[in-house]
Design a protein around this motif. Structure first.
Motif, mmCIF file in Angstrom:
data_model
loop_
_atom_site.group_PDB
_atom_site.id
_atom_site.type_symbol
_atom_site.label_atom_id
_atom_site.label_comp_id
_atom_site.label_asym_id
_atom_site.label_seq_id
_atom_site.Cartn_x
_atom_site.Cartn_y
_atom_site.Cartn_z
ATOM 1 N N ARG A 1 -10.695 -1.165 -6.154
ATOM 2 C CA ARG A 1 -11.324 -1.212 -7.345
ATOM 3 C C ARG A 1 -11.321 -2.164 -8.458
ATOM 4 O O ARG A 1 -10.174 -2.657 -8.560
ATOM 5 C CB ARG A 1 -10.854 0.837 -8.571
ATOM 6 C CG ARG A 1 -11.715 0.722 -9.395
ATOM 7 C CD ARG A 1 -10.780 1.799 -9.282
ATOM 8 N NE ARG A 1 -11.306 2.286 -11.071
ATOM 9 C CZ ARG A 1 -11.264 3.874 -12.118
ATOM 10 N NH1 ARG A 1 -11.502 5.117 -11.123
ATOM 11 N NH2 ARG A 1 -11.142 3.528 -12.872
ATOM 12 N N GLY A 2 -12.321 -2.537 -8.698
ATOM 13 C CA GLY A 2 -12.276 -4.064 -9.382
ATOM 14 C C GLY A 2 -11.593 -4.747 -9.232
ATOM 15 O O GLY A 2 -10.872 -5.788 -9.035
ATOM 16 N N GLY A 3 -11.706 -4.883 -7.466
ATOM 17 C CA GLY A 3 -10.879 -5.998 -6.501
ATOM 18 C C GLY A 3 -9.520 -5.826 -6.172
ATOM 19 O O GLY A 3 -8.890 -6.494 -5.524
ATOM 20 N N ILE A 4 -9.261 -4.408 -6.739
ATOM 21 C CA ILE A 4 -7.475 -4.212 -6.237
ATOM 22 C C ILE A 4 -7.557 -3.241 -5.518
ATOM 23 O O ILE A 4 -8.511 -1.648 -5.581
ATOM 24 C CB ILE A 4 -6.891 -3.963 -8.424
ATOM 25 C CG1 ILE A 4 -7.082 -5.067 -8.771
ATOM 26 C CG2 ILE A 4 -5.071 -3.392 -7.637
ATOM 27 C CD1 ILE A 4 -6.139 -4.673 -9.983
ATOM 28 N N GLN A 5 -6.590 -3.371 -4.465
ATOM 29 C CA GLN A 5 -6.687 -2.242 -3.448
ATOM 30 C C GLN A 5 -5.734 -0.836 -4.618
ATOM 31 O O GLN A 5 -5.358 -0.794 -4.600
ATOM 32 C CB GLN A 5 -5.951 -2.439 -2.205
ATOM 33 C CG GLN A 5 -5.721 -1.500 -1.194
ATOM 34 C CD GLN A 5 -5.296 -2.108 -0.334
ATOM 35 O OE1 GLN A 5 -4.891 -3.358 0.193
ATOM 36 N NE2 GLN A 5 -4.750 -1.674 0.971
ATOM 37 N N SER A 6 -6.658 0.541 -3.679
ATOM 38 C CA SER A 6 -5.888 1.652 -4.732
ATOM 39 C C SER A 6 -4.867 2.110 -3.746
ATOM 40 O O SER A 6 -4.730 1.872 -2.220
ATOM 41 C CB SER A 6 -6.761 2.379 -4.649
ATOM 42 O OG SER A 6 -7.587 2.639 -3.501
ATOM 43 N N ARG A 7 -4.164 2.634 -3.741
ATOM 44 C CA ARG A 7 -2.935 3.405 -2.823
ATOM 45 C C ARG A 7 -3.053 4.410 -2.527
ATOM 46 O O ARG A 7 -3.314 5.109 -4.388
ATOM 47 C CB ARG A 7 -1.423 3.420 -4.138
ATOM 48 C CG ARG A 7 -1.119 1.692 -4.396
ATOM 49 C CD ARG A 7 -0.604 1.409 -3.211
ATOM 50 N NE ARG A 7 -0.306 -0.055 -3.589
ATOM 51 C CZ ARG A 7 0.325 -1.189 -2.022
ATOM 52 N NH1 ARG A 7 0.446 -0.208 -1.007
ATOM 53 N NH2 ARG A 7 0.362 -2.210 -2.423
ATOM 54 N N PRO A 8 -3.084 5.294 -1.655
ATOM 55 C CA PRO A 8 -2.759 6.685 -1.533
ATOM 56 C C PRO A 8 -1.819 7.201 -1.987
ATOM 57 O O PRO A 8 -0.542 6.853 -2.079
ATOM 58 C CB PRO A 8 -2.778 6.603 -0.116
ATOM 59 C CG PRO A 8 -2.353 5.263 0.014
ATOM 60 C CD PRO A 8 -2.552 4.173 -0.663
ATOM 61 N N VAL A 9 -1.561 8.809 -2.667
ATOM 62 C CA VAL A 9 -0.870 9.053 -2.924
ATOM 63 C C VAL A 9 -1.613 10.755 -2.980
ATOM 64 O O VAL A 9 -2.156 10.921 -3.017
ATOM 65 C CB VAL A 9 -0.258 9.084 -4.986
ATOM 66 C CG1 VAL A 9 -0.194 7.982 -4.660
ATOM 67 C CG2 VAL A 9 -1.591 9.180 -5.909
ATOM 68 N N ILE A 10 0.147 11.606 -2.988
ATOM 69 C CA ILE A 10 0.221 12.739 -2.892
ATOM 70 C C ILE A 10 0.512 13.889 -5.125
ATOM 71 O O ILE A 10 1.284 13.069 -5.049
ATOM 72 C CB ILE A 10 1.388 13.360 -1.915
ATOM 73 C CG1 ILE A 10 0.939 13.202 -0.953
ATOM 74 C CG2 ILE A 10 1.273 15.112 -2.145
ATOM 75 C CD1 ILE A 10 1.594 14.056 0.407
ATOM 76 N N ALA A 11 -0.229 14.494 -5.163
ATOM 77 C CA ALA A 11 0.232 14.579 -6.400
ATOM 78 C C ALA A 11 0.263 16.010 -6.929
ATOM 79 O O ALA A 11 -0.137 16.685 -5.985
ATOM 80 C CB ALA A 11 -1.177 14.282 -7.542
ATOM 81 N N ALA A 12 0.864 16.298 -7.919
ATOM 82 C CA ALA A 12 1.453 17.700 -8.120
ATOM 83 C C ALA A 12 0.324 18.125 -9.712
ATOM 84 O O ALA A 12 0.043 17.337 -10.475
ATOM 85 C CB ALA A 12 1.950 18.314 -8.691
#
Length: 369
Positions: free
Chosen positions: A37-48
């Motif tokens: 996204r915008g040249g930056i790699q996204s991080r996978p997370v678990i959300a609450a």
């Protein structure tokens, strides 16, 4: 001497070129659109998924009980006890005779008053029968009517005095211990026994003044006794004191406790527990709460981007934290993968769990071709 040529065969040069080109192609393979996204790699997370819950204040106090109605039984008049009609611990009904005093004089006084009433009424009838003849003046007739009225009052007074010789239960309840035996002389200051209506207990307990206004009439409380196998009962707040004790900085609260099974006794002390509710705040998992130079915060997932949001702790619970947080109900905060998250970093939510830690819904990652 003849020189040796260092040139490689043409076939070897061609093979090296092809290998180098393949390496370049492999290194320049494009990343999936979902991971950039915008040249930056996204991080996978678990959300609450946060929810809102009222603040709960657990209060403990020590309360003392008394019967809803409790009296010390004393005679209305002095006299000699003729008989004791009850035994300690006996349940009696309202109006039931508990003690009898010697009532012979009072019975004679009543009979005498009834005779005088009969005489007065008989004289009045004679005067009225001869009223038309003029033999009886109106003044004499009036005196006769007044005499009848006074005689009736005397009879009523004599009946009251006779009734005072019978000590009766003012309400339904249980009789206490007594030291009175037949033949004992008693007066109006002598305590014959006690009577308790313990079908309902009235429990009084103090609370700190800071809780004033947070407890209301009708609030439910839980009571337990102090012995090992404690009796547990529920009560309902019925009265709140109108003032605060200046020395103790507390105010008194009274509650009704149902004792229809008659397991509790007046005078018992209880451990009081009640839960007071306050304003609604965001409920988040404890693992989502982070600390920084400016205090506690959470990573909120807003439109796929991590944002730092200030989260002021209001109350801690088992594995959860109630915080003052500027996020609506249902918003997402990062639960796992927090260590790699930075402000403004794109994140991809692999899974969403509820506050209790159970999966609420799963959002699959979007992978490129």
């Amino acid at each position: 001497m003849p020189t040796t040529s260092s040139r490689l065969p043409a076939g070897s040069l061609l093979l090296c070129s092809l290998v180098f080109a393949a390496v370049l192609v492999g290194c320049s393979k494009p990343e999936p659109a979902s991971e950039r996204r915008g040249g930056i790699q996204s991080r996978p997370v678990i959300a609450a998924e946060i929810s809102y819950s009222p603040e709960q204040v657990n209060v403990e106090a020590v309360g003392t009980s008394r019967a809803l109605r409790s009296v010390s039984i004393r005679p209305r008049v002095a006299g000699q006890v003729e008989s004791v009609k009850v035994e300690p611990g006996q349940k009696v009904s309202e109006g039931e005779v508990l003690f009898s005093l010697d009532s012979r004089d009072e019975a004679l006084a009543l009979r005498n008053a009834e005779v005088e009433l009969e005489d007065a009424e008989r004289l009045l009838r004679r005067y009225r029968q001869t009223g038309d003849s003029g033999a009886v003046t109106q003044s004499a007739l009036d005196d006769a009517e007044s005499a009848v009225a006074r005689a009736r009052i005397a009879v009523d007074r004599a009946r009251v005095n006779l009734d005072y010789q019978q000590v009766k239960a003012p309400f339904t309840g249980y009789v206490g211990l007594t030291d009175i035996d037949p033949g004992a002389w008693v007066d109006t200051s002598t305590t014959l026994t006690t009577l308790d209506d313990r079908s309902t207990l009235l429990v009084t307990f103090p609370l700190p003044e800071l809780l004033l206004g947070q407890i209301a009439i009708g609030e439910t409380i839980e009571l337990s006794a102090w012995r090992k196998q404690a009796l547990v009962a529920e009560g309902r707040v019925v009265e709140i004191d109108s003032r605060v004790d200046a020395s103790e900085r507390t105010f008194l609260v009274r509650a009704h406790v149902d004792n229809s099974e008659d397991k509790l006794r007046p005078g018992m002390s209880f451990r009081i527990a009640l839960t007071l509710t306050g304003n609604d705040f965001a409920l988040i998992p404890e693992l989502s709460l982070q600390w920084g130079p400016r205090g506690s915060f959470v990573w909120a997932v807003i439109d796929g981007v991590a944002e730092r949001r200030v989260a002021t702790i209001v109350q801690r619970r088992a594995g959860q934290v109630l915080v003052d947080l500027d996020l609506p109900e249902g918003a997402l905060v990062v639960l796992e993968g927090i260590q790699m998250v930075r402000e403004g970093m794109p994140v991809s939510v692999a899974q969403v769990v509820n506050v209790a830690g159970m999966p609420a819904r799963t959002e699959p990652e979007v992978s490129g071709d």
